[in-house]
Design a protein around this motif. Structure first.
Motif, PDB file in Angstrom:
ATOM      1  N   HIS A  10      37.416  30.943  34.737  1.00 16.46           N
ATOM      2  CA  HIS A  10      37.950  32.551  35.663  1.00 16.46           C
ATOM      3  C   HIS A  10      37.199  31.937  36.460  1.00 16.46           C
ATOM      4  CE1 HIS A  10      40.677  35.105  37.367  1.00 16.46           C
ATOM      5  NE2 HIS A  10      40.259  36.611  37.230  1.00 16.46           N
ATOM      6  N   ASP A 147      35.041  36.624  44.480  1.00 17.50           N
ATOM      7  CA  ASP A 147      36.898  37.139  44.747  1.00 17.50           C
ATOM      8  C   ASP A 147      36.927  36.589  46.017  1.00 17.50           C
ATOM      9  OD1 ASP A 147      36.894  36.397  42.434  1.00 17.50           O
ATOM     10  OD2 ASP A 147      38.513  37.753  41.818  1.00 17.50           O
ATOM     11  N   GLY A 169      42.692  29.465  43.659  1.00 16.53           N
ATOM     12  CA  GLY A 169      44.042  29.199  43.068  1.00 16.53           C
ATOM     13  C   GLY A 169      44.914  30.183  43.541  1.00 16.53           C
ATOM     14  N   ASP A 170      44.220  30.789  44.702  1.00 19.00           N
ATOM     15  CA  ASP A 170      45.476  31.600  46.042  1.00 19.00           C
ATOM     16  C   ASP A 170      46.045  32.525  45.120  1.00 19.00           C
ATOM     17  OD1 ASP A 170      47.072  31.529  47.889  1.00 19.00           O
ATOM     18  OD2 ASP A 170      47.788  29.778  47.705  1.00 19.00           O
ATOM     19  N   CYS A 171      46.985  33.345  45.502  1.00 18.15           N
ATOM     20  CA  CYS A 171      48.032  34.666  45.932  1.00 18.15           C
ATOM     21  C   CYS A 171      46.647  35.346  45.553  1.00 18.15           C
ATOM     22  CB  CYS A 171      48.146  34.306  44.119  1.00 18.15           C
ATOM     23  SG  CYS A 171      49.038  35.655  43.620  1.00 18.15           S
ATOM     24  N   THR A 173      43.178  34.980  46.016  1.00 14.71           N
ATOM     25  CA  THR A 173      42.262  34.789  46.714  1.00 14.71           C
ATOM     26  C   THR A 173      42.443  33.205  47.526  1.00 14.71           C
ATOM     27  OG1 THR A 173      41.184  33.153  44.787  1.00 14.71           O
ATOM     28  CG2 THR A 173      40.870  35.107  44.769  1.00 14.71           C
ATOM     29  N   GLY A 175      43.116  29.806  48.537  1.00 12.29           N
ATOM     30  CA  GLY A 175      43.640  28.699  47.515  1.00 12.29           C
ATOM     31  C   GLY A 175      42.905  27.433  48.261  1.00 12.29           C
ATOM     32  N   HIS A 195      38.248  30.259  39.413  1.00 12.31           N
ATOM     33  CA  HIS A 195      38.887  31.206  39.759  1.00 12.31           C
ATOM     34  C   HIS A 195      40.891  30.552  39.711  1.00 12.31           C
ATOM     35  CE1 HIS A 195      40.791  35.210  40.909  1.00 12.31           C
ATOM     36  NE2 HIS A 195      40.234  35.706  40.523  1.00 12.31           N
ATOM     37  N   TYR A 196      41.033  29.709  38.968  1.00  9.35           N
ATOM     38  CA  TYR A 196      42.101  29.053  38.865  1.00  9.35           C
ATOM     39  C   TYR A 196      42.458  28.511  37.506  1.00  9.35           C
ATOM     40  CZ  TYR A 196      39.532  25.048  38.110  1.00  9.35           C
ATOM     41  OH  TYR A 196      39.396  23.863  37.564  1.00  9.35           O
ATOM     42  N   ILE A 202      47.652  31.461  39.380  1.00  6.84           N
ATOM     43  CA  ILE A 202      47.086  30.905  40.062  1.00  6.84           C
ATOM     44  C   ILE A 202      46.608  29.397  39.445  1.00  6.84           C
ATOM     45  CG2 ILE A 202      45.573  33.217  40.731  1.00  6.84           C
ATOM     46  CD1 ILE A 202      43.565  32.504  38.250  1.00  6.84           C
ATOM     47  N   GLN A 204      46.171  25.465  39.643  1.00  9.49           N
ATOM     48  CA  GLN A 204      45.773  24.758  40.867  1.00  9.49           C
ATOM     49  C   GLN A 204      45.528  23.551  40.173  1.00  9.49           C
ATOM     50  OE1 GLN A 204      46.834  25.434  43.361  1.00  9.49           O
ATOM     51  NE2 GLN A 204      47.081  27.186  43.984  1.00  9.49           N
TER      52      GLN A 204
END
Length: 232
Positions: A10, A147, A169-171, A173, A175, A195-196, A202, A204
């Motif tokens: 994470h 983030d 990760g997107d959503c 933060t 992507g 963070h994915y 998230i 990826q």
């Protein structure tokens, strides 16, 4: 001297150089992808906290109590920690820089830089502004974006760093597309994803991200496995 980065999954990282052992955003116990336990880090001497969300402070109080480490975080988050019985803390705010050390020879600088994100603590109180960090350690400059969304001032704060650790990760933060734009703007020597893949929203493909970094930027992509140490 070099610096060693270990991705604990994470947004949680271990940053080591000499006697300095710094933990970023401790979140292990309720983390479905973590392989380490918070009890393994009673020897850290500093803890950096980017913001107040539970997936970044989940094990903060436990690790701080076990280790006695100095916590570096926003003024508001440090005030909250005082209510949890944690007094060894250094409050900061965006744009500020402090020096941390273990003895006279192992010294690092920590600059708190902007992150575009929210920051509510698990009990609903305000956690101060969300932030990232630029750390000068072991002769290296390392940018932990933490983030954040992409923003155009990233190069002002982190331009030309040796390493950039960017969320993909997107959503919640930025992507992959925006992380590539960030790499182009910052111009780091190497870049690491974070963070994915903790939860489905998230998820990826880090290998696909790595190929895009190679094809579209001058940076070297490095994709560590959980628990793998990378020397910068």
């Amino acid at each position: 001297m070099t610096c060693k980065l270990t991705w604990l999954s994470h947004g949680t990282w271990l940053i080591e150089s000499g006697k300095l052992k710094i933990m970023l955003d401790p979140f292990l116990t309720d983390n479905p992808t973590a392989t380490a336990k918070s009890s393994e880090f009673d020897d850290v001497n500093h803890i950096l906290v980017s913001h107040g969300h539970g997936d970044h402070v989940g094990d903060l109080v436990d690790v701080a109590q076990r280790s006695g480490a100095m916590v570096v975080a926003s003024f508001e988050l440090v005030n909250w920690l005082g209510g949890q019985g944690i007094e060894n803390a250094s409050p900061m705010n965006i744009g500020g820089q402090i020096e941390i050390s273990v003895g006279e020879d192992d010294v690092a600088t920590v600059k708190m830089v902007p992150a575009i994100h929210s920051s509510g603590l698990p009990d609903g109180s305000y956690g101060g502004p969300a932030s990232g960090f630029v750390i000068g350690i072991g002769g290296r400059r390392i940018y932990f974006a933490c983030d954040t969304a992409y923003y155009s001032d990233m190069d002002f704060y982190a331009g030309g760093v040796d390493a950039a650790v960017l969320p993909i990760g997107d959503c919640f933060t930025m992507g992959i597309d925006d992380s590539i734009a960030a790499v182009k703007r910052i111009g780091p020597k190497c870049v690491l994803p974070t963070h994915y893949n903790t939860w489905p929203p998230i998820a990826q493909d880090a290998d696909a991200w790595s190929e895009r970094v190679k094809a579209e930027t001058e940076a070297e992509p490095v994709v560590p496995q959980i628990g793998q140490a990378i020397e910068i």
